[in-house]
Design a protein around this motif. Sequence first.
Motif, PDB file in Angstrom:
ATOM      1  N   TYR A  27       0.823  -1.209   0.000  1.00  0.00           N
ATOM      2  CA  TYR A  27       0.000   0.000   0.000  1.00  0.00           C
ATOM      3  C   TYR A  27       0.857   1.259   0.000  1.00  0.00           C
ATOM      4  O   TYR A  27       0.465   2.289  -0.544  1.00  0.00           O
ATOM      5  CB  TYR A  27      -0.926  -0.006   1.219  1.00  0.00           C
ATOM      6  CG  TYR A  27      -1.932  -1.132   1.186  1.00  0.00           C
ATOM      7  CD1 TYR A  27      -2.973  -1.115   0.264  1.00  0.00           C
ATOM      8  CD2 TYR A  27      -1.837  -2.213   2.055  1.00  0.00           C
ATOM      9  CE1 TYR A  27      -3.903  -2.141   0.208  1.00  0.00           C
ATOM     10  CE2 TYR A  27      -2.749  -3.254   2.012  1.00  0.00           C
ATOM     11  CZ  TYR A  27      -3.782  -3.212   1.088  1.00  0.00           C
ATOM     12  OH  TYR A  27      -4.689  -4.235   1.034  1.00  0.00           O
ATOM     13  N   ILE A  28       2.030   1.201   0.652  1.00  0.00           N
ATOM     14  CA  ILE A  28       2.903   2.377   0.710  1.00  0.00           C
ATOM     15  C   ILE A  28       3.309   2.825  -0.683  1.00  0.00           C
ATOM     16  O   ILE A  28       3.502   4.006  -0.942  1.00  0.00           O
ATOM     17  CB  ILE A  28       4.147   2.098   1.577  1.00  0.00           C
ATOM     18  CG1 ILE A  28       4.998   3.369   1.730  1.00  0.00           C
ATOM     19  CG2 ILE A  28       5.013   1.016   0.988  1.00  0.00           C
ATOM     20  CD1 ILE A  28       4.703   4.171   2.905  1.00  0.00           C
ATOM     21  N   ASP A  29       3.442   1.861  -1.600  1.00  0.00           N
ATOM     22  CA  ASP A  29       3.859   2.210  -2.962  1.00  0.00           C
ATOM     23  C   ASP A  29       2.821   3.095  -3.652  1.00  0.00           C
ATOM     24  O   ASP A  29       3.165   3.937  -4.491  1.00  0.00           O
ATOM     25  CB  ASP A  29       4.089   0.940  -3.787  1.00  0.00           C
ATOM     26  CG  ASP A  29       5.268   0.131  -3.259  1.00  0.00           C
ATOM     27  OD1 ASP A  29       6.212   0.755  -2.738  1.00  0.00           O
ATOM     28  OD2 ASP A  29       5.241  -1.104  -3.358  1.00  0.00           O
ATOM     29  N   LYS A  30       1.553   2.909  -3.291  1.00  0.00           N
ATOM     30  CA  LYS A  30       0.502   3.720  -3.907  1.00  0.00           C
ATOM     31  C   LYS A  30       0.572   5.166  -3.432  1.00  0.00           C
ATOM     32  O   LYS A  30       0.389   6.103  -4.205  1.00  0.00           O
ATOM     33  CB  LYS A  30      -0.876   3.133  -3.560  1.00  0.00           C
ATOM     34  CG  LYS A  30      -1.125   1.753  -4.152  1.00  0.00           C
ATOM     35  CD  LYS A  30      -2.522   1.269  -3.790  1.00  0.00           C
ATOM     36  CE  LYS A  30      -2.796  -0.107  -4.394  1.00  0.00           C
ATOM     37  NZ  LYS A  30      -4.152  -0.599  -4.041  1.00  0.00           N
ATOM     38  N   VAL A  31       0.861   5.346  -2.128  1.00  0.00           N
ATOM     39  CA  VAL A  31       0.833   6.708  -1.596  1.00  0.00           C
ATOM     40  C   VAL A  31       2.176   7.418  -1.756  1.00  0.00           C
ATOM     41  O   VAL A  31       2.227   8.649  -1.729  1.00  0.00           O
ATOM     42  CB  VAL A  31       0.420   6.706  -0.106  1.00  0.00           C
ATOM     43  CG1 VAL A  31      -0.995   6.198   0.047  1.00  0.00           C
ATOM     44  CG2 VAL A  31       1.377   5.878   0.745  1.00  0.00           C
TER      45      VAL A  31
END
Length: 511
Positions: A2-6
């Motif tokens: 999920y961190i990659d999205k933000v």
Amino acid sequence: MYIDKVKQEMKIPEKVRIFDTTLRDGEQTPGVAITPEEKIRIAKRLDNLGVDVIEVGFPAASLGERKAAQEIKGLGLNAKVCGLARVLQEDLDAALDSDVDYIHTFIGTSPLHREYKLHMDQEEILTKAVDAVEYIKDHGIIAEFSAEDATRTEFEFLKNIYTAVEDAGADVINVPDTVGVMVPASMRQLVGDLKEVVSIPISVHCHDDFGLAVANSLAAVEAGALQVHATINGLGERAGNTSLEEVVMALMATYGIKTNITTELLVGTSELVSRITGVKMPPNKAIVGENAFAHEAGIHVHGVLQKAETYEPLKPEMVGHTRRIVMGKHTGARAIKSKLDDYGIEMNEDQFCTLYDQVKKLGDKGKMVTDADLQALAETVLGKPKEEKVKLEGFTVMTGDNVLPTATVKLNIDGKIKTAAKTGVGPVDASINVIQDLVRETADIELKEYHIEAITGGTNALAEVFVIMADGEGHSATGRSTVEDIVMASVEAVLDSINKILLARDMDQLP
């Protein structure tokens, strides 16, 4: 992830500088006082660790502070050596006299500080800040400016003072969350807004009053901050500062942001600072705590043994730690078997079941079984005779003030139940006396040697008792037991030895 999205929406830098303030803000931990010699030891370790700046103290505070700063500067470290100074002439001169190559100067800016501490208006504070930065730069020294209590300061004034010190030549502006009141969203917003008005690097100094120092520091980096103030083990005023080891590993492992930190030295550095300051880390302290890479639950242990990443976000070796499989009531059979394999201990299924049951029973009593405990328990199980002619059926002991230590023992000897009571100089002596008396009709066996040792520290440590018993026919045998009760361990060890002797006597009578 999920961190990659933000991350795509963040302004994260490729690299972040670590400004270590263990020797300044960390020393302000209540009850902590670090001698100049100890400061030198810690400074050397911090330099090896790879911090970019070492804030060595507050030179104006004492002669000892100035001497420590001078000696650390004379070590020729790779890190910049920084001294803290208020925007006062005497403070700035004390820092300059310490021969530091970096001065961190500050003044309070919030309404609370202006009204109740400084008794100054905004214009006076801004003027003093600019004068201080100019004075530092006139001496060719790196200048970092902090608006103390920045996170409770009106943004318009904060913007004005930061742009003014930038114009005066400041190299870095620092945003202190002096009493830890920010949350990540507000810190991200504040740093982002400041990025719009200043072009020099932004640093943050977060306190942990609400347990958010690391989170707020990371949020600042998300908005483009290039430097983080931190302390080893999160030491500092009140609830402490941003924990260096936590913020560094989060930056590296979660965001993919580089620092100059040699992460394999984190645990060793943490332990050194803990020893010198006397501030012990809780076992569940992230990254460097004793339990940071410890596993007990059977499901977790099984997963870790198959693939460490199932329950570990980092490899313990990355921070200088080691993985521990802790034995207790949640431990599964796989974990115990894995430990036995590590020790080179082989057991048959019956022996292993006996050992497994002992570990579970100890866990139910609240006892954590250490590696040393497990080995001692295993040796006890492996040493037990295959047949037991003498079995313990019941046992009580009475002792205390004005009471002669008395032990009552019930034994099953070749199918016959016998009970007797004896006294002794202590509960162990009484217990051994009555056992020898009960088996005398079967064999006259006497105690020759007795040794006891606590496997680990603490009042709940397992007691390992080792005895040698002998009869009058030349038979002798060792006996061993490992349990949490010293008297019971002694009883079991004596019975273990007696059964071995009786087995040997039976073997002698075979044709």
